[in-house]
Design a protein around this motif. Sequence first.
Motif, mmCIF file in Angstrom:
data_model
loop_
_atom_site.group_PDB
_atom_site.id
_atom_site.type_symbol
_atom_site.label_atom_id
_atom_site.label_comp_id
_atom_site.label_asym_id
_atom_site.label_seq_id
_atom_site.Cartn_x
_atom_site.Cartn_y
_atom_site.Cartn_z
ATOM 1 N N THR A 56 27.655 37.362 48.837
ATOM 2 C CA THR A 56 27.393 36.481 47.703
ATOM 3 C C THR A 56 27.047 37.297 46.466
ATOM 4 N N TYR A 57 27.785 37.054 45.395
ATOM 5 C CA TYR A 57 27.527 37.683 44.107
ATOM 6 C C TYR A 57 26.874 36.672 43.174
ATOM 7 N N ASN A 58 26.108 37.189 42.205
ATOM 8 C CA ASN A 58 25.521 36.342 41.177
ATOM 9 C C ASN A 58 26.088 36.744 39.826
ATOM 10 N N LEU A 59 26.688 35.768 39.146
ATOM 11 C CA LEU A 59 27.329 36.004 37.857
ATOM 12 C C LEU A 59 26.858 34.943 36.877
ATOM 13 N N ASP A 60 26.208 35.381 35.800
ATOM 14 C CA ASP A 60 25.656 34.443 34.811
ATOM 15 C C ASP A 60 24.785 33.380 35.483
ATOM 16 N N LEU A 61 23.913 33.823 36.375
ATOM 17 C CA LEU A 61 22.924 32.977 37.048
ATOM 18 C C LEU A 61 23.546 32.008 38.055
ATOM 19 N N GLN A 62 24.814 32.192 38.379
ATOM 20 C CA GLN A 62 25.495 31.333 39.349
ATOM 21 C C GLN A 62 25.938 32.165 40.541
ATOM 22 N N ASP A 63 25.698 31.638 41.761
ATOM 23 C CA ASP A 63 26.080 32.343 42.979
ATOM 24 C C ASP A 63 27.522 32.039 43.366
ATOM 25 N N PHE A 64 28.232 33.070 43.812
ATOM 26 C CA PHE A 64 29.607 32.939 44.303
ATOM 27 C C PHE A 64 29.676 33.594 45.685
ATOM 28 N N THR A 65 29.899 32.807 46.712
ATOM 29 C CA THR A 65 30.030 33.340 48.058
ATOM 30 C C THR A 65 31.500 33.595 48.356
ATOM 31 N N LEU A 66 31.804 34.835 48.724
ATOM 32 C CA LEU A 66 33.174 35.255 48.965
ATOM 33 C C LEU A 66 33.365 35.590 50.439
ATOM 34 N N THR A 67 34.491 35.168 51.002
ATOM 35 C CA THR A 67 34.851 35.521 52.371
ATOM 36 C C THR A 67 36.281 36.075 52.374
ATOM 37 N N ASP A 68 36.880 36.180 53.545
ATOM 38 C CA ASP A 68 38.198 36.796 53.693
ATOM 39 C C ASP A 68 39.213 36.226 52.706
ATOM 40 N N GLY A 69 39.841 37.100 51.926
ATOM 41 C CA GLY A 69 40.884 36.669 51.004
ATOM 42 C C GLY A 69 40.377 36.072 49.718
ATOM 43 N N HIS A 70 39.059 36.085 49.506
ATOM 44 C CA HIS A 70 38.487 35.568 48.257
ATOM 45 C C HIS A 70 38.326 36.702 47.256
ATOM 46 N N PRO A 76 33.910 41.115 30.308
ATOM 47 C CA PRO A 76 32.884 41.832 29.546
ATOM 48 C C PRO A 76 31.843 40.881 28.973
ATOM 49 N N ASN A 77 30.591 41.344 28.981
ATOM 50 C CA ASN A 77 29.415 40.655 28.442
ATOM 51 C C ASN A 77 28.804 39.632 29.396
ATOM 52 N N GLN A 78 29.434 39.391 30.539
ATOM 53 C CA GLN A 78 28.780 38.522 31.515
ATOM 54 C C GLN A 78 27.671 39.296 32.223
ATOM 55 N N ILE A 79 26.643 38.565 32.645
ATOM 56 C CA ILE A 79 25.526 39.182 33.356
ATOM 57 C C ILE A 79 25.829 39.151 34.844
ATOM 58 N N PHE A 80 25.795 40.323 35.442
ATOM 59 C CA PHE A 80 26.261 40.510 36.807
ATOM 60 C C PHE A 80 25.151 41.115 37.650
ATOM 61 N N THR A 81 24.842 40.486 38.779
ATOM 62 C CA THR A 81 23.852 41.019 39.714
ATOM 63 C C THR A 81 24.544 41.324 41.035
ATOM 64 N N PRO A 82 24.778 42.599 41.342
ATOM 65 C CA PRO A 82 25.445 42.942 42.596
ATOM 66 C C PRO A 82 24.547 42.624 43.788
ATOM 67 N N PRO A 83 25.128 42.217 44.912
ATOM 68 C CA PRO A 83 24.341 41.962 46.117
ATOM 69 C C PRO A 83 24.145 43.244 46.920
ATOM 70 N N ALA A 84 23.205 43.210 47.836
ATOM 71 C CA ALA A 84 23.082 44.317 48.771
ATOM 72 C C ALA A 84 24.302 44.309 49.684
ATOM 73 N N LYS A 85 24.796 45.495 50.012
ATOM 74 C CA LYS A 85 25.986 45.595 50.858
ATOM 75 C C LYS A 85 25.674 45.055 52.251
ATOM 76 N N THR A 86 26.573 44.248 52.780
ATOM 77 C CA THR A 86 26.388 43.684 54.116
ATOM 78 C C THR A 86 27.201 44.458 55.136
ATOM 79 N N ASP A 87 26.793 44.368 56.401
ATOM 80 C CA ASP A 87 27.504 45.063 57.472
ATOM 81 C C ASP A 87 28.882 44.440 57.682
ATOM 82 N N ASP A 88 29.809 45.257 58.167
ATOM 83 C CA ASP A 88 31.156 44.798 58.526
ATOM 84 C C ASP A 88 31.901 44.175 57.350
ATOM 85 N N LEU A 89 31.598 44.627 56.142
ATOM 86 C CA LEU A 89 32.293 44.115 54.954
ATOM 87 C C LEU A 89 33.389 45.096 54.549
ATOM 88 N N LYS A 90 34.612 44.597 54.399
ATOM 89 C CA LYS A 90 35.712 45.400 53.884
ATOM 90 C C LYS A 90 36.083 44.846 52.514
#
Length: 290
Positions: A56-70, A76-90
């Motif tokens: 799950t990433y946070n972009l401009d205070l909104q969460d986006f959950t990504l899975t396979d193929g997402h 530029p200028n958007q506020i981006f909060t990277p998530p902690a890396k999860t196991d088994d993520l490619k």
Amino acid sequence: MQEQKGEYEGLQNDELGIKIRSNDNPYLSVDNQKKLLQPRRLSSYFIVLIESGSITYNLDLQDFTLTDGHLLFAMPNQIFTPPAKTDDLKYFKLLFDENTLALLPQQFTFLVNPSNAQTIVLDSAAKERVIKVFGILNQILYLDKYETDTEIILAYLNLLLSELNSAYFKNKESVNILNTNLSKFIEFKLVVETHLTEQPSINVIAEKLALSTNSLYRIVKEYAGTSPKDYFTNRLMAEAQRKLRYSNTSIKELAYELGFNDPDYFSRLFKKSTGKSASDFLPRQDLSGK
């Protein structure tokens, strides 16, 4: 808050503002990971594709959950909060700047997000093709020992963005990317971004676009679902939320910075637009003394 950097340093072509990360080049240390997880304002376009796993990433205070193929893209200028890396993520991540984009032979409408949807779900065939192109870019930019010709890098970037542009519009209702109204809406968005703190009137914006105010209203309503004035106000308030949450600017200073002559009016407009007081978005101070 900081500009997007650090995570991608050293993983770029000398002549181009393009950088890549993948499972082949993971984070170097726990300390670096902690620094990289801080909110930052993007200075480049950012694309992440999840090949397998979930995150799950946070972009401009909104969460986006990504899975396979997402795939998630940010501008530029958007506020981006990277998530902690999860196991088994490619995954594959790519950044490129405006100068690099300008070197490509065509424009990619999806990058201005006309449909207000920053995720793309790839079908199996498109996913396979996109992964191959990401893999080639990863090889060129990171794995190869010898520098690759700039034109080859640009050719693969152009191919990747062409795939994503097609996928972005694939499921939209009869969207023609060459449609005149869509082109005008994109121009409108660019005018808003360029002149945000100047707060031009809707009449002035319409004149810049060679449109009547009625035509501008119809176009913005069609693609954004709101009036030009409300679109501008919402964008201005989104910028206010970003700055309040991620900087040390006071409400009064922010009001002037955003082009308001009256901080009290700014506060009232903010409350009316967001339903919350501007002070609710200020960083919380730790009063425990620890």
